[in-house]
Design a protein around this motif. Structure first.
Motif, PDB file in Angstrom:
ATOM      1  N   SER A 160       0.828  -1.204   0.000  1.00 19.89           N
ATOM      2  CA  SER A 160       0.000   0.000   0.000  1.00 19.89           C
ATOM      3  C   SER A 160       0.864   1.256   0.000  1.00 19.89           C
ATOM      4  O   SER A 160       2.009   1.252   0.452  1.00 19.89           O
ATOM      5  CB  SER A 160      -0.939   0.004   1.215  1.00 19.89           C
ATOM      6  OG  SER A 160      -0.203   0.032   2.412  1.00 19.89           O
ATOM      7  N   VAL A 161       0.280   2.350  -0.495  1.00 20.04           N
ATOM      8  CA  VAL A 161       0.967   3.629  -0.597  1.00 20.04           C
ATOM      9  C   VAL A 161       0.248   4.651   0.273  1.00 20.04           C
ATOM     10  O   VAL A 161      -0.967   4.830   0.166  1.00 20.04           O
ATOM     11  CB  VAL A 161       1.000   4.113  -2.059  1.00 20.04           C
ATOM     12  CG1 VAL A 161       1.557   5.527  -2.161  1.00 20.04           C
ATOM     13  CG2 VAL A 161       1.828   3.160  -2.914  1.00 20.04           C
ATOM     14  N   SER A 162       0.993   5.337   1.111  1.00 23.66           N
ATOM     15  CA  SER A 162       0.429   6.360   1.983  1.00 23.66           C
ATOM     16  C   SER A 162      -0.102   7.527   1.169  1.00 23.66           C
ATOM     17  O   SER A 162       0.393   7.836   0.084  1.00 23.66           O
ATOM     18  CB  SER A 162       1.512   6.853   2.950  1.00 23.66           C
ATOM     19  OG  SER A 162       1.135   8.060   3.570  1.00 23.66           O
ATOM     20  N   ALA A 163      -1.111   8.220   1.698  1.00 24.08           N
ATOM     21  CA  ALA A 163      -1.644   9.405   1.022  1.00 24.08           C
ATOM     22  C   ALA A 163      -0.715  10.603   1.171  1.00 24.08           C
ATOM     23  O   ALA A 163      -0.724  11.504   0.332  1.00 24.08           O
ATOM     24  CB  ALA A 163      -3.025   9.748   1.582  1.00 24.08           C
ATOM     25  N   TYR A 164       0.106  10.614   2.225  1.00 24.15           N
ATOM     26  CA  TYR A 164       0.938  11.776   2.510  1.00 24.15           C
ATOM     27  C   TYR A 164       2.276  11.718   1.781  1.00 24.15           C
ATOM     28  O   TYR A 164       2.862  10.653   1.602  1.00 24.15           O
ATOM     29  CB  TYR A 164       1.188  11.899   4.013  1.00 24.15           C
ATOM     30  CG  TYR A 164      -0.044  12.301   4.784  1.00 24.15           C
ATOM     31  CD1 TYR A 164      -0.504  13.606   4.780  1.00 24.15           C
ATOM     32  CD2 TYR A 164      -0.770  11.348   5.502  1.00 24.15           C
ATOM     33  CE1 TYR A 164      -1.643  13.971   5.484  1.00 24.15           C
ATOM     34  CE2 TYR A 164      -1.915  11.700   6.216  1.00 24.15           C
ATOM     35  CZ  TYR A 164      -2.340  13.020   6.189  1.00 24.15           C
ATOM     36  OH  TYR A 164      -3.478  13.378   6.881  1.00 24.15           O
ATOM     37  N   ALA A 165       2.759  12.894   1.380  1.00 24.16           N
ATOM     38  CA  ALA A 165       4.083  13.012   0.790  1.00 24.16           C
ATOM     39  C   ALA A 165       5.123  13.072   1.920  1.00 24.16           C
ATOM     40  O   ALA A 165       4.783  13.299   3.082  1.00 24.16           O
ATOM     41  CB  ALA A 165       4.167  14.265  -0.077  1.00 24.16           C
ATOM     42  N   ILE A 166       6.381  12.874   1.574  1.00 27.63           N
ATOM     43  CA  ILE A 166       7.422  12.820   2.596  1.00 27.63           C
ATOM     44  C   ILE A 166       7.973  14.194   2.955  1.00 27.63           C
ATOM     45  O   ILE A 166       8.666  14.339   3.954  1.00 27.63           O
ATOM     46  CB  ILE A 166       8.584  11.902   2.164  1.00 27.63           C
ATOM     47  CG1 ILE A 166       9.156  12.348   0.818  1.00 27.63           C
ATOM     48  CG2 ILE A 166       8.118  10.461   2.098  1.00 27.63           C
ATOM     49  CD1 ILE A 166      10.346  11.520   0.359  1.00 27.63           C
ATOM     50  N   GLY A 167       7.659  15.222   2.164  1.00 31.92           N
ATOM     51  CA  GLY A 167       8.122  16.569   2.458  1.00 31.92           C
ATOM     52  C   GLY A 167       9.257  17.009   1.551  1.00 31.92           C
ATOM     53  O   GLY A 167      10.078  16.197   1.113  1.00 31.92           O
ATOM     54  N   THR A 168       9.315  18.295   1.260  1.00 35.30           N
ATOM     55  CA  THR A 168      10.341  18.820   0.364  1.00 35.30           C
ATOM     56  C   THR A 168      11.735  18.619   0.967  1.00 35.30           C
ATOM     57  O   THR A 168      11.929  18.735   2.171  1.00 35.30           O
ATOM     58  CB  THR A 168      10.122  20.313   0.104  1.00 35.30           C
ATOM     59  OG1 THR A 168      10.058  21.004   1.361  1.00 35.30           O
ATOM     60  CG2 THR A 168       8.838  20.553  -0.650  1.00 35.30           C
ATOM     61  N   GLY A 169      12.680  18.319   0.086  1.00 32.99           N
ATOM     62  CA  GLY A 169      14.061  18.151   0.525  1.00 32.99           C
ATOM     63  C   GLY A 169      14.350  16.819   1.175  1.00 32.99           C
ATOM     64  O   GLY A 169      15.452  16.607   1.676  1.00 32.99           O
ATOM     65  N   VAL A 170      13.402  15.896   1.175  1.00 29.50           N
ATOM     66  CA  VAL A 170      13.602  14.573   1.773  1.00 29.50           C
ATOM     67  C   VAL A 170      13.829  13.547   0.659  1.00 29.50           C
ATOM     68  O   VAL A 170      13.023  13.440  -0.264  1.00 29.50           O
ATOM     69  CB  VAL A 170      12.397  14.146   2.635  1.00 29.50           C
ATOM     70  CG1 VAL A 170      12.607  12.730   3.182  1.00 29.50           C
ATOM     71  CG2 VAL A 170      12.185  15.125   3.779  1.00 29.50           C
ATOM     72  N   LEU A 171      14.924  12.828   0.746  1.00 24.95           N
ATOM     73  CA  LEU A 171      15.221  11.734  -0.181  1.00 24.95           C
ATOM     74  C   LEU A 171      15.140  10.437   0.604  1.00 24.95           C
ATOM     75  O   LEU A 171      15.808  10.285   1.627  1.00 24.95           O
ATOM     76  CB  LEU A 171      16.618  11.897  -0.784  1.00 24.95           C
ATOM     77  CG  LEU A 171      17.112  10.755  -1.686  1.00 24.95           C
ATOM     78  CD1 LEU A 171      16.211  10.605  -2.901  1.00 24.95           C
ATOM     79  CD2 LEU A 171      18.554  10.999  -2.109  1.00 24.95           C
ATOM     80  N   GLN A 172      14.336   9.507   0.139  1.00 21.01           N
ATOM     81  CA  GLN A 172      14.068   8.284   0.902  1.00 21.01           C
ATOM     82  C   GLN A 172      14.210   7.043   0.033  1.00 21.01           C
ATOM     83  O   GLN A 172      13.734   7.009  -1.099  1.00 21.01           O
ATOM     84  CB  GLN A 172      12.650   8.351   1.473  1.00 21.01           C
ATOM     85  CG  GLN A 172      12.322   7.273   2.482  1.00 21.01           C
ATOM     86  CD  GLN A 172      11.119   7.638   3.317  1.00 21.01           C
ATOM     87  OE1 GLN A 172      11.087   8.684   3.970  1.00 21.01           O
ATOM     88  NE2 GLN A 172      10.098   6.798   3.302  1.00 21.01           N
TER      89      GLN A 172
END
Length: 340
Positions: A35-47
């Motif tokens: 599953s994929v979360s609805a929320y983004a991880i935030g600008t400037g975040v590399l995951q």
């Protein structure tokens, strides 16, 4: 099918952009599960989210037994806005297939079962306002039990493409590029339970388009480093249809690292599937909060949005106040007595 495809595409690309994402202090991983979360991880975040899986399959009709070793990789990066992220997802599989029927030699397949890239955008967040996030100071029950308003989900849309490179044995004759669309929702049922749903229309325009859904329920323990999940996935296509169940656990090593384990199985025998997976998630957190001037903060509404009219008034008032201070200083200097 063509009409459904057009309706889905129109809905996907014309939804209003209303959301305000919530950057979190700890890693927000889509692992374990699919599953994929609805929320983004935030600008400037590399995951990066990586894992390995082992699977056994047995096909009653084809009389085959297969052993599959897979490597999963997802790369996520926050782009431009807090609500937007770009995602690459790949699964590279090595399959050894044996036939119980005499005269059929063993076969080996090695290629991508999943190879796609897309953009996900949060369009609605029920917790975007400060009021929605405030605890009820008069009721423990209101803060710790399920309420109907908790069913209101955060909603994001996804648009991307699948890539088939070369002669892929899992997608013979398929176009090199095919579109993919998805809607992801996320509801915080209580402080410890989160419900995620995904509905996707995949490989659009090919001979074998695919509909799928995922429903995932996660639970965090009193020790917040541990969590468990249960997940159900359904797939409908002329090439492959199935219903799959998964369950597992995740452990938060620190705010930027997580490990996970899960296992799963399906409910059919063409083929039967039994699999196990382990993974690791890590993020490079270069996120920076936007600095808002004091007068801008005073001009914000309850939901955190700056009203332009109020902002202009505040700035004009600040300029008038500054001019007034200067004029007072000049007057005070002119009024000083002159010594002879």
């Amino acid at each position: 099918m063509k009409k459904l495809k057009n309706i889905f595409s129109l809905f996907l690309f014309t939804l209003p952009f209303l959301g305000l994402s919530q950057y979190t202090d700890v890693i927000n991983s889509n692992r374990p599960g699919q599953s994929v979360s609805a929320y983004a991880i935030g600008t400037g975040v590399l995951q990066a989210e990586a894992g390995m899986s082992y699977e056994k399959q047995s096909h009653n009709t084809l009389k085959t037994d297969s052993k599959l070793l897979g490597v999963d990789l997802a790369l996520r990066y926050g782009l431009f806005f807090e609500e937007l992220e770009i995602i690459y997802e790949g699964t590279y599989t090595n399959e050894n297939r044996t036939y119980s029927t005499i005269g059929f030699p063993d076969q080996k397949y090695t290629d991508f079962k999943r190879n796609r890239i897309g953009l996900k955008y949060l369009i609605f967040d029920p917790y975007k306002s400060e009021e929605a996030n405030k605890p009820n100071l008069y009721s423990w029950k209101a803060n710790n039990t399920f309420q109907l308003k908790n069913l209101i989900p955060a909603i994001s849309v996804y648009a991307g493409a699948n890539f088939v490179l070369g002669d892929n044995p899992y997608y013979p004759g398929e176009a090199t590029v095919s579109p993919r669309g998805m809607i992801a929702t996320q509801s915080r049922l209580s402080p410890k339970f989160v419900l995620i749903t995904n509905v996707a229309y995949d490989r659009i325009g090919t001979d074998f388009p695919e509909w799928s859904y995922i429903v995932s329920l996660s639970h965090a323990f009193r020790n917040p480093k541990w969590s468990v999940f249960a997940e159900n996935q359904g797939i409908k296509s002329d090439r492959y249809s199935d219903v799959i169940f998964r369950g597992g656990t995740a452990y938060l090593i620190d705010e930027n690292m997580q490990v996970d384990l899960h296992l799963g199985a399906n409910i059919k025998d063409t083929p039967t599937r039994l699999f196990f997976a382990a993974g690791f998630s890590y993020r490079l957190d270069m996120h920076k909060d936007k600095v808002i001037a004091i007068e801008d903060q005073n001009a914000t509404t309850k939901d955190g949005k700056i009203r332009k009219k109020d902002l202009k008034k505040k700035r004009k008032q600040a300029k008038r106040d500054a001019k007034g201070k200067k004029s007072k200083k000049k007057k005070s200097k002119d009024d000083e007595p002159i010594d002879f």
